[in-house]
Motif scaffolding. Structure first.
Motif, PDB file in Angstrom:
ATOM      1  N   UNK A 126       0.830  -1.202   0.000  1.00 11.70           N
ATOM      2  CA  UNK A 126       0.000   0.000   0.000  1.00 11.70           C
ATOM      3  C   UNK A 126       0.868   1.256   0.000  1.00 11.70           C
ATOM      4  N   UNK A 127       1.965   1.217   0.756  1.00 15.93           N
ATOM      5  CA  UNK A 127       2.849   2.373   0.847  1.00 15.93           C
ATOM      6  C   UNK A 127       3.480   2.684  -0.500  1.00 15.93           C
ATOM      7  N   UNK A 128       3.873   1.652  -1.237  1.00 17.26           N
ATOM      8  CA  UNK A 128       4.458   1.873  -2.567  1.00 17.26           C
ATOM      9  C   UNK A 128       3.454   2.562  -3.482  1.00 17.26           C
ATOM     10  N   UNK A 129       2.203   2.124  -3.455  1.00 11.14           N
ATOM     11  CA  UNK A 129       1.164   2.777  -4.265  1.00 11.14           C
ATOM     12  C   UNK A 129       1.016   4.239  -3.879  1.00 11.14           C
ATOM     13  N   UNK A 130       1.029   4.528  -2.568  1.00  8.37           N
ATOM     14  CA  UNK A 130       0.916   5.900  -2.085  1.00  8.37           C
ATOM     15  C   UNK A 130       2.096   6.754  -2.563  1.00  8.37           C
ATOM     16  N   UNK A 131       3.302   6.191  -2.503  1.00 10.19           N
ATOM     17  CA  UNK A 131       4.495   6.937  -2.923  1.00 10.19           C
ATOM     18  C   UNK A 131       4.481   7.197  -4.428  1.00 10.19           C
ATOM     19  N   UNK A 132       4.024   6.238  -5.190  1.00 15.41           N
ATOM     20  CA  UNK A 132       3.950   6.427  -6.646  1.00 15.41           C
ATOM     21  C   UNK A 132       3.026   7.591  -6.978  1.00 15.41           C
ATOM     22  N   UNK A 133       1.907   7.684  -6.275  1.00 16.22           N
ATOM     23  CA  UNK A 133       0.959   8.765  -6.540  1.00 16.22           C
ATOM     24  C   UNK A 133       1.489  10.108  -6.059  1.00 16.22           C
ATOM     25  N   UNK A 134       2.074  10.115  -4.863  1.00 14.65           N
ATOM     26  CA  UNK A 134       2.535  11.381  -4.292  1.00 14.65           C
ATOM     27  C   UNK A 134       3.678  11.984  -5.092  1.00 14.65           C
ATOM     28  N   UNK A 178       5.116  -4.181   7.198  1.00 14.99           N
ATOM     29  CA  UNK A 178       4.269  -3.054   7.581  1.00 14.99           C
ATOM     30  C   UNK A 178       5.121  -1.928   8.160  1.00 14.99           C
ATOM     31  N   UNK A 179       4.579  -0.700   8.037  1.00 15.04           N
ATOM     32  CA  UNK A 179       5.396   0.456   8.425  1.00 15.04           C
ATOM     33  C   UNK A 179       4.511   1.561   8.985  1.00 15.04           C
ATOM     34  N   UNK A 180       5.022   2.263   9.994  1.00 18.08           N
ATOM     35  CA  UNK A 180       4.384   3.462  10.541  1.00 18.08           C
ATOM     36  C   UNK A 180       5.248   4.658  10.186  1.00 18.08           C
ATOM     37  N   UNK A 181       4.629   5.783   9.890  1.00 17.08           N
ATOM     38  CA  UNK A 181       5.446   6.954   9.607  1.00 17.08           C
ATOM     39  C   UNK A 181       4.632   8.149   9.162  1.00 17.08           C
ATOM     40  N   UNK A 182       5.341   9.244   8.933  1.00 17.95           N
ATOM     41  CA  UNK A 182       4.749  10.493   8.453  1.00 17.95           C
ATOM     42  C   UNK A 182       5.659  11.075   7.383  1.00 17.95           C
ATOM     43  N   UNK A 183       5.067  11.512   6.295  1.00 19.24           N
ATOM     44  CA  UNK A 183       5.814  12.158   5.209  1.00 19.24           C
ATOM     45  C   UNK A 183       5.238  13.547   5.019  1.00 19.24           C
ATOM     46  N   UNK A 184       6.106  14.548   5.019  1.00 22.09           N
ATOM     47  CA  UNK A 184       5.635  15.911   4.764  1.00 22.09           C
ATOM     48  C   UNK A 184       6.429  16.557   3.636  1.00 22.09           C
ATOM     49  N   UNK A 185       7.630  17.021   3.943  1.00 21.52           N
ATOM     50  CA  UNK A 185       8.415  17.732   2.934  1.00 21.52           C
ATOM     51  C   UNK A 185       9.570  16.903   2.384  1.00 21.52           C
ATOM     52  N   UNK A 186       9.660  15.630   2.792  1.00 18.49           N
ATOM     53  CA  UNK A 186      10.765  14.795   2.346  1.00 18.49           C
ATOM     54  C   UNK A 186      10.674  14.502   0.842  1.00 18.49           C
ATOM     55  N   UNK A 187      11.818  14.360   0.211  1.00 21.73           N
ATOM     56  CA  UNK A 187      11.868  13.926  -1.178  1.00 21.73           C
ATOM     57  C   UNK A 187      11.681  12.416  -1.229  1.00 21.73           C
ATOM     58  N   UNK A 188      11.458  11.882  -2.410  1.00 26.28           N
ATOM     59  CA  UNK A 188      11.291  10.440  -2.554  1.00 26.28           C
ATOM     60  C   UNK A 188      12.561   9.702  -2.138  1.00 26.28           C
ATOM     61  N   UNK A 189      13.734  10.276  -2.422  1.00 23.80           N
ATOM     62  CA  UNK A 189      14.987   9.629  -2.031  1.00 23.80           C
ATOM     63  C   UNK A 189      15.146   9.608  -0.514  1.00 23.80           C
ATOM     64  N   UNK A 190      14.734  10.680   0.155  1.00 20.64           N
ATOM     65  CA  UNK A 190      14.807  10.707   1.619  1.00 20.64           C
ATOM     66  C   UNK A 190      13.881   9.666   2.224  1.00 20.64           C
ATOM     67  N   UNK A 191      12.688   9.503   1.639  1.00 20.85           N
ATOM     68  CA  UNK A 191      11.752   8.488   2.136  1.00 20.85           C
ATOM     69  C   UNK A 191      12.325   7.091   1.933  1.00 20.85           C
ATOM     70  N   UNK A 192      12.894   6.843   0.767  1.00 20.79           N
ATOM     71  CA  UNK A 192      13.464   5.532   0.487  1.00 20.79           C
ATOM     72  C   UNK A 192      14.634   5.220   1.413  1.00 20.79           C
TER      73      UNK A 192
END
Length: 336
Positions: free
Chosen positions: A275-283, A299-313
């Motif tokens: 599910x997270x991968x689908x969310x990242x692809x859209x964002x 499974x993963x818990x977290x928050x994404x705000x201003x991070x780039x895709x590389x920072x999230x990865x």
């Protein structure tokens, strides 16, 4: 240069993301008040003919939405793929934003002038990697999430305020006495009077959901699917419809987990990597490939705000047994 020639050049360069600052400002002014200059219609017809956007010189109402959506997607694709020089880079982002405005403005021009006997439909689209804001004719506010499309009609059947959603949207519906507002999805309808709520109905997802922040909404059957009974939501409730089993789950939730995306913030609790991968692809508007299906169940818990895709990865790599590489503009995630 004559006005006709100037308009023609501006529209053509706009579609190809070749406007300089002055010409882009001029293109914005044309689409800001399209009813005042019907030469836009003629130039668009010419563009459709020469660029092969449409199948006929005078499209019908149903064909017209598809034609404009193709134009919009062509603009967005050109803006993300084409390499430009100098100061033009600064304006490509603006051109992509303006493309969303272009859809609604131009549908209004052609619909009013060619099909006055039919309802006037507008379409707004949020490209992958972006969130768009739309103010409807009744002053209702809508945020469209990445990869979402909203079609709406000013005077719907039976006098309803109606919208048709593919994707995800957050609504702040203006209360109008004795005038209902309906959100149509392929599997159920959301009926409201004045309220704040979120609807997620991506065609590729297995579930359709509605989250109510304020007011009251009623979930009813759509033309394609008959619910066993209508469901009324109260603030703080989240309804999930499973498209395969046809089952409905209703739960009390913290609504900000489901609506924070409109503020460019994603909050996820115990979300599967799939599910997270689908969310990242859209964002982020990227393509992600998983080489090992076994890691999709992490499974993963977290928050994404201003991070780039590389920072999230990088964060995911530090907390899960995975690694990633980028090949040909595609993110490939592997099991470690």
């Amino acid at each position: 240069m004559t006005d006709t020639k100037k308009i023609s050049n501006a529209i053509r360069n706009y579609v190809h993301n070749e406007c300089d600052k002055e010409e882009l400002d001029y293109a914005f002014s044309l689409f800001e008040e399209p009813y005042k200059n019907l030469e836009i219609r003629t130039q668009l017809y010419n563009l459709w003919e020469t660029e092969n956007y449409g199948q006929c010189s005078v499209p019908g109402p149903d064909e017209f939405n598809d034609i404009l959506l193709r134009i919009h997607r062509k603009i967005n694709f050109a803006g993300t793929q084409k390499k430009v020089n100098g100061g033009k880079n600064l304006y490509l982002g603006l051109a992509k934003i303006a493309a969303i405005l272009l859809i609604g403005a131009l549908i209004g021009v052609l619909a009013v002038n060619n099909w006055t006997s039919s309802p006037v439909y507008y379409t707004s689209y949020a490209p992958n990697g972006s969130v768009s804001q739309v103010v409807l004719p009744d002053n209702s506010l809508v945020y469209l999430n990445s990869g979402s499309e909203l079609k709406y009609v000013i005077n719907g059947k039976r006098g309803l305020r109606e919208v048709y959603l593919s994707g995800e949207a957050w609504f702040d519906v203006e209360h109008v006495e004795d005038d209902q507002f309906v959100v149509h999805t392929p599997f159920y309808n959301v009926n409201v009077v004045g309220t704040q709520f979120n609807v997620k109905a991506y065609p590729e997802d297995n579930t359709v959901s509605t989250t109510l922040e304020r007011g009251t909404v009623q979930i009813t059957s759509s033309d394609q699917f008959k619910l066993a009974e209508d469901v009324v939501l109260k603030p703080g409730q989240h309804l999930v419809f499973d498209r395969q089993s046809k089952n409905i789950r209703l739960m009390n939730v913290n609504t900000r987990y489901y609506t924070s995306w409109k503020d460019n913030k994603l909050i996820f609790i115990n979300m599967s990597l799939k599910e997270l991968v689908t969310m990242l692809e859209r964002k982020y508007g990227v393509e992600i490939e998983m080489t090992d299906s076994s890691i999709l169940n992490y499974h993963y818990d977290g928050t994404i705000k201003n991070e780039t895709i590389l920072e999230v990865l990088d964060v995911l790599k530090e907390t899960l047994p995975i690694s990633y590489v980028i090949e040909n503009q595609k993110v490939i995630i592997r099991h470690e």
